[in-house]
Write an enzyme that holds these catalytic residues in place. Sequence first.
Site, PDB file in Angstrom:
ATOM      1  NE  ARG A   5      -3.277  -0.261   3.024  1.00  0.00           N
ATOM      2  CZ  ARG A   5      -3.738  -0.095   4.256  1.00  0.00           C
ATOM      3  NH1 ARG A   5      -3.466  -0.992   5.178  1.00  0.00           N
ATOM      4  NH2 ARG A   5      -4.458   0.959   4.568  1.00  0.00           N
ATOM      5  CE  LYS A  35      -4.346   5.007   4.152  1.00  0.00           C
ATOM      6  NZ  LYS A  35      -5.542   4.216   4.355  1.00  0.00           N
ATOM      7  CG  HIS A  36      -1.483   4.858   8.310  1.00  0.00           C
ATOM      8  ND1 HIS A  36      -1.030   4.111   7.221  1.00  0.00           N
ATOM      9  CD2 HIS A  36      -2.799   4.572   8.451  1.00  0.00           C
ATOM     10  CE1 HIS A  36      -2.037   3.389   6.745  1.00  0.00           C
ATOM     11  NE2 HIS A  36      -3.121   3.649   7.482  1.00  0.00           N
ATOM     12  CG  HIS A  48      -5.723  -3.611  10.280  1.00  0.00           C
ATOM     13  ND1 HIS A  48      -4.763  -3.118   9.443  1.00  0.00           N
ATOM     14  CD2 HIS A  48      -6.881  -3.022   9.916  1.00  0.00           C
ATOM     15  CE1 HIS A  48      -5.314  -2.271   8.573  1.00  0.00           C
ATOM     16  NE2 HIS A  48      -6.604  -2.196   8.857  1.00  0.00           N
ATOM     17  CG  ASP A 122      -5.784   3.947  10.620  1.00  0.00           C
ATOM     18  OD1 ASP A 122      -6.803   3.775   9.922  1.00  0.00           O
ATOM     19  OD2 ASP A 122      -4.747   3.287  10.464  1.00  0.00           O
TER      20      ASP A 122
END
Length: 203
Positions: A5, A35-36, A48, A122
Amino acid sequence: SLGTRAFGSDPAAIGRHAAALTRGLQEGGVVATPKHFPGFGAVDVDPHFELASIDLDIDGLEGRELVPFRAALEAGAGMVMSGHVALPAITGDRSLPATVSRFVMHDLLRVRLGFNGVSITDAMDMSAIARRHSAGDAAVRALEAGADVILMPPDVAQAVEGIVAAVASGRLSEERIDASVRRVLGAKARVGLDRERLVSIER
């Protein structure tokens, strides 16, 4: 995977891509959101599932992680999203996510980088945050740190109740809430949401 990503691994090259994407998005009426913050380039853990950390001091951040953010902000990015990442070499706390760190979200983002746009967390339902704090406490901590928008709390009602209670008790001032509301309304006005709420795909 976080790696798939990202634009790459060279901070200067990433900065050029970030600046170009920022300009392109915003010319099309979309608020660019790098981001981030303050960076995930040096982590090997997915937030996550657990809290990641970056073992860099402020000079290390400046030379690596902050380079693309500076480029995007200089290109006019209107928002910045925080990262659920700890900075133990700077904050002295391996369990403190940047999202709820006043040093990161205010001192670093607002003061050092001079960002005046909208800061958004986030997703607050990610394990890096949700395992440590209730929805209400996490939302209040993020606002105390300097966030303007609380993204995806695991329990929206509990987050709202927590914020309302914090204002009622004096933990958060109405002026603090007003400052965030003003930034959010300003961003909406700049992209003309009072006139058209949808982005033209043809443009």
